[in-house]
Write a protein that holds these residues in place. Structure first.
Motif, PDB file in Angstrom:
ATOM      1  N   GLY A 355      47.936  33.612  35.533  1.00  0.00           N
ATOM      2  CA  GLY A 355      47.931  33.562  37.009  1.00  0.00           C
ATOM      3  C   GLY A 355      48.146  34.813  37.597  1.00  0.00           C
ATOM      4  N   SER A 356      48.915  35.677  37.075  1.00  0.00           N
ATOM      5  CA  SER A 356      49.311  37.189  37.598  1.00  0.00           C
ATOM      6  C   SER A 356      47.941  37.981  37.618  1.00  0.00           C
ATOM      7  CB  SER A 356      50.394  37.410  36.998  1.00  0.00           C
ATOM      8  OG  SER A 356      51.602  36.982  36.959  1.00  0.00           O
ATOM      9  N   PHE A 357      46.973  37.571  36.680  1.00  0.00           N
ATOM     10  CA  PHE A 357      45.804  38.339  36.439  1.00  0.00           C
ATOM     11  C   PHE A 357      45.138  37.669  37.767  1.00  0.00           C
ATOM     12  CE2 PHE A 357      46.027  39.206  31.959  1.00  0.00           C
ATOM     13  CZ  PHE A 357      45.510  40.428  31.933  1.00  0.00           C
ATOM     14  N   GLY A 358      44.901  36.772  38.107  1.00  0.00           N
ATOM     15  CA  GLY A 358      44.516  36.210  39.267  1.00  0.00           C
ATOM     16  C   GLY A 358      44.968  36.707  40.657  1.00  0.00           C
ATOM     17  N   ILE A 359      46.028  36.962  40.746  1.00  0.00           N
ATOM     18  CA  ILE A 359      46.831  37.588  41.928  1.00  0.00           C
ATOM     19  C   ILE A 359      46.519  39.015  41.943  1.00  0.00           C
ATOM     20  CG2 ILE A 359      48.832  38.181  42.855  1.00  0.00           C
ATOM     21  CD1 ILE A 359      50.413  35.609  41.890  1.00  0.00           C
ATOM     22  N   VAL A 360      46.638  39.565  40.812  1.00  0.00           N
ATOM     23  CA  VAL A 360      46.461  41.295  41.004  1.00  0.00           C
ATOM     24  C   VAL A 360      44.855  41.503  41.292  1.00  0.00           C
ATOM     25  CG1 VAL A 360      46.394  43.231  39.410  1.00  0.00           C
ATOM     26  CG2 VAL A 360      48.464  41.742  39.400  1.00  0.00           C
ATOM     27  N   LEU A 361      44.010  40.968  40.451  1.00  0.00           N
ATOM     28  CA  LEU A 361      42.427  41.197  40.752  1.00  0.00           C
ATOM     29  C   LEU A 361      41.942  40.604  41.870  1.00  0.00           C
ATOM     30  CD1 LEU A 361      41.321  40.878  36.917  1.00  0.00           C
ATOM     31  CD2 LEU A 361      41.831  42.743  38.029  1.00  0.00           C
ATOM     32  N   ALA A 362      42.657  39.645  42.508  1.00  0.00           N
ATOM     33  CA  ALA A 362      42.348  39.225  43.937  1.00  0.00           C
ATOM     34  C   ALA A 362      42.339  40.154  44.987  1.00  0.00           C
ATOM     35  CB  ALA A 362      43.197  37.844  44.145  1.00  0.00           C
ATOM     36  N   VAL A 363      43.462  41.062  44.657  1.00  0.00           N
ATOM     37  CA  VAL A 363      43.668  42.069  45.715  1.00  0.00           C
ATOM     38  C   VAL A 363      42.447  42.987  46.101  1.00  0.00           C
ATOM     39  CG1 VAL A 363      44.990  44.203  46.191  1.00  0.00           C
ATOM     40  CG2 VAL A 363      46.163  42.120  45.270  1.00  0.00           C
ATOM     41  N   PRO A 364      41.826  43.708  45.001  1.00  0.00           N
ATOM     42  CA  PRO A 364      40.869  44.297  45.321  1.00  0.00           C
ATOM     43  C   PRO A 364      39.629  43.764  45.581  1.00  0.00           C
ATOM     44  CG  PRO A 364      41.209  44.310  42.709  1.00  0.00           C
ATOM     45  CD  PRO A 364      42.417  43.933  43.511  1.00  0.00           C
ATOM     46  N   VAL A 365      39.345  42.552  45.139  1.00  0.00           N
ATOM     47  CA  VAL A 365      38.175  41.778  45.481  1.00  0.00           C
ATOM     48  C   VAL A 365      38.434  41.273  46.920  1.00  0.00           C
ATOM     49  CG1 VAL A 365      37.019  39.386  45.300  1.00  0.00           C
ATOM     50  CG2 VAL A 365      37.752  40.750  43.356  1.00  0.00           C
ATOM     51  N   THR A 366      39.602  40.988  47.327  1.00  0.00           N
ATOM     52  CA  THR A 366      39.638  40.553  48.812  1.00  0.00           C
ATOM     53  C   THR A 366      39.592  41.877  49.903  1.00  0.00           C
ATOM     54  OG1 THR A 366      41.226  38.754  48.089  1.00  0.00           O
ATOM     55  CG2 THR A 366      41.366  39.303  50.464  1.00  0.00           C
ATOM     56  N   VAL A 367      40.044  43.070  49.245  1.00  0.00           N
ATOM     57  CA  VAL A 367      40.021  44.140  50.273  1.00  0.00           C
ATOM     58  C   VAL A 367      38.628  44.510  50.165  1.00  0.00           C
ATOM     59  CG1 VAL A 367      40.607  46.609  50.176  1.00  0.00           C
ATOM     60  CG2 VAL A 367      42.318  44.913  49.501  1.00  0.00           C
ATOM     61  N   LEU A 368      37.712  44.473  49.208  1.00  0.00           N
ATOM     62  CA  LEU A 368      36.414  44.941  49.326  1.00  0.00           C
ATOM     63  C   LEU A 368      35.517  43.987  50.131  1.00  0.00           C
ATOM     64  CD1 LEU A 368      34.171  46.677  48.392  1.00  0.00           C
ATOM     65  CD2 LEU A 368      33.666  44.976  46.193  1.00  0.00           C
ATOM     66  N   LEU A 369      35.726  42.512  50.005  1.00  0.00           N
ATOM     67  CA  LEU A 369      35.120  41.484  51.037  1.00  0.00           C
ATOM     68  C   LEU A 369      35.291  41.868  52.553  1.00  0.00           C
ATOM     69  CD1 LEU A 369      33.363  39.125  51.024  1.00  0.00           C
ATOM     70  CD2 LEU A 369      35.347  37.776  50.683  1.00  0.00           C
TER      71      LEU A 369
END
Length: 392
Positions: A355-369
């Motif tokens: 779950g923490s992997f999902g949170i951490v990697l969601a950050v650059p994905v969301t920022v890029l989007l």
């Protein structure tokens, strides 16, 4: 000036497509809930009815405050075939079943009727109304403190809960992959919740995309951990009961663990994605000329501040659910190698870290989007600019 929010054309454009999609979704929900369940145990003649304790015939309270054996009590039935009648019944002293009855206590009675024979036993204290009251109080407080946004958040929460009950469970029972059913439910609930909160804006698109990406990343992280560690959905503590479901109904019980992980991480990832999308939208609105590179750096600064707290939230949530097991391990003074390699500990670690992997990697994905969407310039067509979603 005419109020745009009351303009029929605006209202039709804003709420027409969502309502139409909702009607199609309701038809889908009704269809998937047309399922015949295979009974696992025979409950013919057995019902659970409400009653109120009127008399303690024989108590089981010891001088030290503990309870041993059973209570014999009189109850007045409030529902069921024996409604209004006074019946003698028993209440065990177990922690999972039964209740320490007192006169006036409302209880749930497990009742079996066969002809003139009636068998009763107290199942538990009646706490249905307490649950409803606390849930209602939470929603009221959410609406009072959050105002209009709080009301929208409450509607999103109710929709998510209903989707789990009436979409996730029926589809899993029909034999569909629990993992992909969970992905589907996460996408639907995210779309509805984000649309309610943000409306048809870029912020909503960014938050939705970031949430779905983060949840899927969490699921795949758990899958990789499972392959590497040998832990699977077959290693859970209640596997014996689940095997009965597998044999009788064909439910893919091996995927339940990972689908539960997706649903558990949804809220935390949603929080990160919406916060980042909103922050970047505000930064771009205040400085429309900011470059993509600077906007990405600003978004990452916001995301990094959120990573630690939200990851801790998720890990502590899973750790909190394992406190009883950890206390038992500590009390028995089990060897470290036994603890670290046990299935229960491995599952708890997998859930928290994935779950923490999902949170951490969601950050650059969301920022890029967000950067790509907020800085996107629509191409002109026929001399007119293409319609564009508002930022906020």
């Amino acid at each position: 000036m005419r109020n745009l929010n009351l303009d029929p054309k605006y209202l039709l454009k804003r709420w027409g497509p969502p309502i139409l999609l909702l009607l199609f979704f309701l038809a889908f929900v009704i269809w998937i809930n047309q399922v015949d369940k295979t009974p696992l145990v025979s409950r013919e003649g057995q019902t659970f009815e409400k009653a109120v304790v009127t008399e303690i015939i024989q108590d089981n309270l010891m001088p030290d405050g503990s309870r041993v054996g059973e209570q014999r009590i009189m109850v007045r039935m409030l529902t069921g075939p024996k409604e209004g009648e006074e019946l003698e019944t028993t209440s065990s002293s177990g922690y999972l079943f039964g209740a320490g009855c007192t006169v006036g206590m409302h209880v749930v009675v497990m009742q079996s009727i066969a002809g003139d024979t009636v068998i009763n036993t107290v199942y538990t204290q009646d706490r249905e109304m307490t649950i409803y009251i606390f849930a209602a109080l939470y929603l009221v407080v959410l609406c009072l403190v959050g105002g209009k946004q709080g009301l929208k958040g409450a509607l999103g929460l109710v929709f998510t809960f209903l989707c789990i009950l009436f979409v996730y469970l029926p589809l899993v029972y029909r034999g569909y992959s629990p993992f992909w059913v969970a992905v589907f439910v996460c996408i639907i609930t995210t779309l509805v919740t984000m649309y309610l909160i943000g409306g048809p804006t870029k912020k909503t698109v960014v938050a939705t995309g970031g949430t779905v990406a983060g949840v899927v990343i969490a699921g795949f992280s758990a899958t990789i951990f499972s392959i590497a560690s040998g832990i699977s959905g077959w290693n859970v503590s209640d596997i014996e009961s689940l095997l009965t479901l597998w044999n009788v109904s064909g439910i893919q019980v091996g995927g339940l663990l990972f689908s539960g992980l997706l649903i558990s991480s949804l809220g935390a990832v949603m929080d990160v994605a919406m916060s980042i999308g909103s922050s970047i939208g505000e930064i771009h609105a205040q400085n429309p000329t900011i470059s993509r590179k600077e906007l990405f750096k600003a978004g990452m600064h916001v995301g990094r501040d959120m990573m630690g707290t939200d990851s801790n939230t998720l890990i502590l949530a899973f750790a909190g659910g394992s406190v009883s097991m950890l206390v038992l391990d500590y009390a028995y003074d089990l060897p470290y190698q036994q603890i670290i390699n046990s299935n229960n500990i491995g599952i708890a670690i997998m859930q928290g870290l994935s779950g923490s992997f999902g949170i951490v990697l969601a950050v650059p994905v969301t920022v890029l989007l967000a950067v790509l969407l907020y800085t996107h310039e629509p191409a002109p067509a026929s001399g007119k600019p293409l319609p564009e979603l508002p930022e906020n």
